[in-house]
Design a protein around this motif. Sequence first.
Motif, PDB file in Angstrom:
ATOM      1  N   VAL A 289       0.852  -1.189   0.000  1.00 14.79           N
ATOM      2  CA  VAL A 289       0.000   0.000   0.000  1.00 14.79           C
ATOM      3  C   VAL A 289       0.891   1.242   0.000  1.00 14.79           C
ATOM      4  O   VAL A 289       2.066   1.178   0.352  1.00 14.79           O
ATOM      5  N   GLY A 290       0.297   2.343  -0.404  1.00 14.93           N
ATOM      6  CA  GLY A 290       1.018   3.606  -0.362  1.00 14.93           C
ATOM      7  C   GLY A 290       2.007   3.756  -1.503  1.00 14.93           C
ATOM      8  O   GLY A 290       2.076   2.932  -2.412  1.00 14.93           O
ATOM      9  N   GLY A 291       2.749   4.854  -1.439  1.00 20.65           N
ATOM     10  CA  GLY A 291       3.717   5.148  -2.493  1.00 20.65           C
ATOM     11  C   GLY A 291       4.410   6.462  -2.206  1.00 20.65           C
ATOM     12  O   GLY A 291       4.389   6.963  -1.083  1.00 20.65           O
ATOM     13  N   TRP A 292       5.026   7.029  -3.249  1.00 21.46           N
ATOM     14  CA  TRP A 292       5.735   8.286  -3.092  1.00 21.46           C
ATOM     15  C   TRP A 292       4.801   9.462  -3.409  1.00 21.46           C
ATOM     16  O   TRP A 292       3.751   9.301  -3.989  1.00 21.46           O
ATOM     17  N   HIS A 293       5.242  10.645  -3.070  1.00 21.45           N
ATOM     18  CA  HIS A 293       4.658  11.915  -3.523  1.00 21.45           C
ATOM     19  C   HIS A 293       3.282  12.242  -2.922  1.00 21.45           C
ATOM     20  O   HIS A 293       2.548  13.048  -3.479  1.00 21.45           O
ATOM     21  N   SER A 294       2.929  11.646  -1.813  1.00 24.36           N
ATOM     22  CA  SER A 294       1.594  11.918  -1.263  1.00 24.36           C
ATOM     23  C   SER A 294       1.424  13.364  -0.813  1.00 24.36           C
ATOM     24  O   SER A 294       0.349  13.942  -0.976  1.00 24.36           O
ATOM     25  N   VAL A 295       2.479  13.957  -0.259  1.00 25.99           N
ATOM     26  CA  VAL A 295       2.342  15.336   0.220  1.00 25.99           C
ATOM     27  C   VAL A 295       2.155  16.283  -0.961  1.00 25.99           C
ATOM     28  O   VAL A 295       1.267  17.145  -0.960  1.00 25.99           O
ATOM     29  N   LYS A 296       2.963  16.114  -1.999  1.00 24.13           N
ATOM     30  CA  LYS A 296       2.846  17.071  -3.099  1.00 24.13           C
ATOM     31  C   LYS A 296       1.565  16.841  -3.912  1.00 24.13           C
ATOM     32  O   LYS A 296       0.983  17.793  -4.417  1.00 24.13           O
ATOM     33  N   LEU A 297       1.099  15.602  -4.020  1.00 25.73           N
ATOM     34  CA  LEU A 297      -0.183  15.371  -4.692  1.00 25.73           C
ATOM     35  C   LEU A 297      -1.329  15.984  -3.883  1.00 25.73           C
ATOM     36  O   LEU A 297      -2.276  16.526  -4.447  1.00 25.73           O
ATOM     37  N   THR A 298      -1.213  15.914  -2.572  1.00 23.80           N
ATOM     38  CA  THR A 298      -2.239  16.525  -1.719  1.00 23.80           C
ATOM     39  C   THR A 298      -2.211  18.042  -1.852  1.00 23.80           C
ATOM     40  O   THR A 298      -3.252  18.690  -1.957  1.00 23.80           O
ATOM     41  N   ARG A 299      -1.000  18.576  -1.884  1.00 22.23           N
ATOM     42  CA  ARG A 299      -0.862  20.024  -2.051  1.00 22.23           C
ATOM     43  C   ARG A 299      -1.459  20.468  -3.393  1.00 22.23           C
ATOM     44  O   ARG A 299      -2.188  21.451  -3.467  1.00 22.23           O
ATOM     45  N   ALA A 300      -1.152  19.725  -4.448  1.00 21.78           N
ATOM     46  CA  ALA A 300      -1.651  20.103  -5.780  1.00 21.78           C
ATOM     47  C   ALA A 300      -3.155  19.904  -5.901  1.00 21.78           C
ATOM     48  O   ALA A 300      -3.816  20.576  -6.680  1.00 21.78           O
ATOM     49  N   GLY A 301      -3.703  18.970  -5.112  1.00 22.58           N
ATOM     50  CA  GLY A 301      -5.133  18.705  -5.191  1.00 22.58           C
ATOM     51  C   GLY A 301      -5.922  19.336  -4.067  1.00 22.58           C
ATOM     52  O   GLY A 301      -7.075  18.977  -3.829  1.00 22.58           O
ATOM     53  N   TYR A 302      -5.305  20.296  -3.393  1.00 24.64           N
ATOM     54  CA  TYR A 302      -5.926  20.884  -2.205  1.00 24.64           C
ATOM     55  C   TYR A 302      -7.313  21.478  -2.499  1.00 24.64           C
ATOM     56  O   TYR A 302      -8.274  21.242  -1.762  1.00 24.64           O
ATOM     57  N   GLN A 303      -7.417  22.226  -3.597  1.00 27.70           N
ATOM     58  CA  GLN A 303      -8.698  22.870  -3.899  1.00 27.70           C
ATOM     59  C   GLN A 303      -9.787  21.838  -4.148  1.00 27.70           C
ATOM     60  O   GLN A 303     -10.945  22.031  -3.762  1.00 27.70           O
ATOM     61  N   ASN A 304      -9.405  20.726  -4.777  1.00 25.03           N
ATOM     62  CA  ASN A 304     -10.386  19.659  -5.001  1.00 25.03           C
ATOM     63  C   ASN A 304     -10.872  19.078  -3.671  1.00 25.03           C
ATOM     64  O   ASN A 304     -12.047  18.748  -3.515  1.00 25.03           O
ATOM     65  N   LEU A 305      -9.941  18.957  -2.717  1.00 26.55           N
ATOM     66  CA  LEU A 305     -10.324  18.467  -1.391  1.00 26.55           C
ATOM     67  C   LEU A 305     -11.293  19.435  -0.713  1.00 26.55           C
ATOM     68  O   LEU A 305     -12.290  19.024  -0.124  1.00 26.55           O
ATOM     69  N   VAL A 306     -10.985  20.727  -0.826  1.00 30.07           N
ATOM     70  CA  VAL A 306     -11.863  21.739  -0.220  1.00 30.07           C
ATOM     71  C   VAL A 306     -13.252  21.663  -0.856  1.00 30.07           C
ATOM     72  O   VAL A 306     -14.279  21.675  -0.156  1.00 30.07           O
TER      73      VAL A 306
END
Lengths: 145, 134
Positions: free
Chosen positions: B94-111
């Motif tokens: 499970v899991g992988g790399w780049h979770s923080v930056k993908l979350t940062r880039a997708g922040y508006q979608n999360l909001v």
Amino acid sequence: MIDHQQTQKALRARLLTWTDLPEHQGWENVKLQREQGEPYVVEQYIPGPTRQITVGRDGELEITPMYQVQVHVPENEGYGTGASYADALIALFAPGTALTLDNGDVLRVRTDTGPFRGQMQRGDAGWVVVPVTIPCRLRTQNSIT
Amino acid sequence: MSFANDLNRFAEKLEQQRRDVFVGVAIAVHDSVVEGSPVTGAPGQPVDTEVLKESWTLTFPSATLARITTNVAYAEPVEEGIGPYGPMQLRSEVGGWHSVKLTRAGYQNLVDQVVRETVYDPIVGGAASFEDLR
């Protein structure tokens, strides 16, 4: 239509226009040739999520991939070389940069989350690494066959 | 019931929704980094001993500030997939790399997602998402 292959191809083509591109490059799933004491770059394509942003069966899709270029420079030579490579990469993929794919879709470097570099880290023995990440946005028409 | 009372109730409701959205976004960001998220495309943290995964903490230092941190030294190399001996191999299922930056880039979608889930009022009605319009 979503086409990650063309998206990666367009980003790589842009990278290859970089006049200061190190001689040695590591492309995904291709054996890396490098020399001790020489800088090299490694690409990573991170596909990212997709969502439909306009209504209807053939509505518009938004894909938000990221392209990461890891710059490996010889260790024990200070921060300058890695930092200048990273700055040049960020300039090459400035926010708003538009890349046209073979299918006519236009990939843009995002402006709301622009390109950014990470911290210099210890890499393989003999090198340190500066990762540069380029968040992108592609809009394309949905296609249900 | 006076008009002033109606306005007060509306203001209270808005304030409650603001708090709910704030906390909801903070939790969604934490979940995206740690567990992964289909909204951001983040894969979540790879798991070997669960030390890294468990180290990510969400705290609220103030009423308007959320902080998501880890104190594990290898969190950043894991984020980038860079090891001291070359690129890391992903051995976790499970899991992988780049979770923080993908979350940062997708922040508006999360909001957007949290707002739709929080503010949507099933009594008043309204479209919760594009899914409802199709």
